[in-house]
Design a protein around this motif. Structure first.
Motif, PDB file in Angstrom:
ATOM      1  N   LYS A   1       6.457   8.333 -27.741  1.00 31.22           N
ATOM      2  CA  LYS A   1       6.540   8.550 -26.294  1.00 31.22           C
ATOM      3  C   LYS A   1       7.326   7.409 -25.676  1.00 31.22           C
ATOM      4  N   THR A   2       8.417   7.748 -25.021  1.00 27.01           N
ATOM      5  CA  THR A   2       9.182   6.757 -24.268  1.00 27.01           C
ATOM      6  C   THR A   2       8.966   7.004 -22.782  1.00 27.01           C
ATOM      7  N   ALA A   3       9.325   6.020 -21.975  1.00 28.38           N
ATOM      8  CA  ALA A   3       8.961   6.038 -20.562  1.00 28.38           C
ATOM      9  C   ALA A   3       9.399   7.299 -19.829  1.00 28.38           C
ATOM     10  N   ASP A   4      10.621   7.723 -20.060  1.00 23.34           N
ATOM     11  CA  ASP A   4      11.146   8.834 -19.267  1.00 23.34           C
ATOM     12  C   ASP A   4      11.394  10.091 -20.101  1.00 23.34           C
ATOM     13  N   GLN A   5      10.791  10.169 -21.279  1.00 29.02           N
ATOM     14  CA  GLN A   5      10.987  11.322 -22.157  1.00 29.02           C
ATOM     15  C   GLN A   5       9.640  11.934 -22.536  1.00 29.02           C
TER      16      GLN A   5
END
Length: 538
Positions: A407-411
């Protein structure tokens, strides 16, 4: 000779008013085929005056060449102060080309004044003109007397006047509607008896289930002289639903001696109920009478011991009459009789005094103490019994599995599972992404096995449930995972229990595939062919 009761199904119209139910035109076509095969006499397809989807259905349903059912279109009487030939609703019914029209009108003077805001005389004219107009255009006309029972209880004289007008205009059927679903069976019986003495036109009943009396009220009406019952499959409908035809039909036919559909058609009732439930994406209650999976399920050891000798000791009918089957549940309450019954179902030589039997009972009780539940997981239980008696050949074994969640911040979250198995002496592994870890595991496991067992392409998960077993342990609590699977011809359920939801899910998922592969031999595709189609791991 038994009295015939005509079955009028309104699943495609009244049923779709139930919360959470929405049927596409294709869905309605599929259900119409099933209803026709069941042998219902009328299928109400919708209200062509209200939406284009219903008009499309009426245009397409002509392709089906139905063998048993007449398709009917629904609508209201003409608008007040309007000629019937100028009424859009009535003309839409004519335009769709159905042989039968079902129109409703007001029976309750309160509704005449408050809902359509006209005079009692104009309401009578609306009923007469509408029925007469449709009859003059060659249609069979079913007149639904809306709110009839409430109307009768408040102003019996006027309620009877409304149905007399429909009869004068030539209605083929007059259906008495308990629209609010608040009437009691004795009231239905008394009022239908009066109506039978007042008019000669055949009478029907349209009951709602707001007091959970939709079925009882329908039966009361028939016993008082009604010869048509309107309702829906599984009781779908607005608020608390309509009279459930899945209960009405066998009650009339098996209990009261009326003739509704053929015996062979009655034996498909469970299949039809489950099919309609699947198409509507609605859960079929396990305890639904006649057709639910628990309708003929037995758990207590004393009960099971009795039905082994004679099933009528704890079953009111033979399950196969409605297409259902007897089930014996195995749990901590079970004795040897339950396992003997299950073993007989599986064709195993099961000795009551066998030490293996006693050992298996203790194993099951111990597993249930850990949180397993086999009442809703027949497939896992069957695998357990077969394994205990050496009748289970393992189709595959796990070597390892790995799940990565990124999990990345904007994805959005990306989940990937890597599964390594031993199949037919070969090591095979595959990776797959999914919408969450369970879906990723399912996809990876499926990719590993498909090259050996192509039939698994027809198997898919239809339900997934997680239950926390001990809430006081919060995030460290054990969970029970139930997985329901289907191959479109049958369905089965499996269970897994663990303090780790991924492990519990994996166990239930693996059991689902193991069960699907029972009796299948491993079909090994030559390496050169598998390499050519991209199935060999490098």
């Amino acid at each position: 000779m038994a009295t015939t009761v005509k079955i009028f199904d309104t699943t495609l119209r009244d049923g779709t008013q139930g919360e959470g139910i929405s049927l596409s035109v294709e869905d309605k076509m599929k259900i119409a085929r099933k209803l026709d095969s069941l042998g219902v006499h009328y299928i109400e397809g919708g209200w062509p005056g209200s939406n284009n989807k219903d008009i499309e259905f009426f245009n397409r349903v002509k392709e089906l060449e139905l063998k048993n059912a007449k398709v009917t279109a629904f609508g209201s009487t003409r608008r007040k102060d309007t000629l019937p030939e100028n009424d859009l609703n009535l003309n839409r019914i004519l335009e769709v080309g159905v042989p039968v029209a079902t129109i409703f009108g007001k029976s309750w003077d309160f509704h005449v004044h408050q809902a359509i805001q006209t005079t009692l005389e104009e309401n009578l004219a609306m009923i007469y003109d509408s029925v007469k107009y449709l009859k003059s255009n060659g249609l069979e006309v079913i007149y639904d007397a809306e709110h009839f029972f409430d109307g009768y209880k408040n102003n019996a004289e006027y309620a009877l006047q409304t149905i007399k007008k429909a009869e004068e205009a030539g209605a083929d059927w007059i259906v008495l509607c308990d629209t609010n679903g608040g009437s009691m069976p004795h009231e239905i019986s008394q009022i239908v008896t009066v109506v039978k003495q007042t008019i000669s036109t055949p009478i029907g009943i349209h009951a709602h289930n707001d007091c959970e009396l939709g079925v009882a009220n329908s039966l009361s009406a028939v016993m008082a002289g009604a010869t048509q019952v309107q309702g829906t499959i599984n009781g779908f409908g607005e608020r608390c639903g309509n009279a459930n035809l899945v209960s009405v039909i066998p009650n009339l036919q098996l209990k009261l001696g009326y003739e509704c559909i053929g015996a062979e058609q009655l034996a498909t009732l469970s299949t039809v109920a489950r099919y309609v439930s699947e198409i509507a994406n609605m859960h079929l209650p396990v305890n639904q009478p006649y057709v639910g999976s628990a309708a003929f399920a037995h758990k207590g050891g004393i009960h099971v011991s009795a039905i082994l000798r004679n099933s009528s000791t704890y079953e009111h009918i033979t399950p196969e009459l409605v297409g259902n089957k007897q089930r014996v549940l195995v749990s901590e309450l079970a004795g040897q009789s339950n396992l003997v019954f299950k073993a007989q179902e599986l064709g195993l030589d099961f000795d009551n005094d066998n030490q293996q039997t006693k050992k298996l009972i203790e194993q099951i009780k111990d597993m249930e103490h850990q949180g397993y539940q086999f009442e809703g997981a027949d497939a896992t239980l069957e695998l357990l019994i077969r394994d205990a008696y050496g009748k289970l050949e393992e189709a595959f074994t796990l070597e390892s599995l790995k799940i990565m969640v990124v999990k990345t911040a904007d994805q959005p979250v990306v989940t990937e599972a890597i599964v390594k198995l031993k199949v037919n002496g070969e090591t095979v592994y595959n990776a797959a992404e999914g919408n969450g870890p369970v879906n990723a595991l399912d996809n990876a496991l499926r990719k590993c096995l498909m090259q050996y067992y192509p039939s698994l392409q027809n198997v898919h998960l239809s339900d997934y449930k997680v239950r926390v077993l001990d809430e006081k342990d919060t995030t460290a609590a054990k969970v029970r995972v139930l997985v329901e699977s289907t191959d479109f011809s049958s369905s089965w359920s499996t269970v897994g229990v663990s303090g780790n939801v991924i492990e519990a899910s994996w166990d239930a998922l693996v059991d689902s595939f193991r069960y699907a592969l029972l009796g299948q031999s491993c079909t090994v595709v030559p390496d050169e062919h598998r390499e050519r189609v991209g199935l060999v791991n490098h």
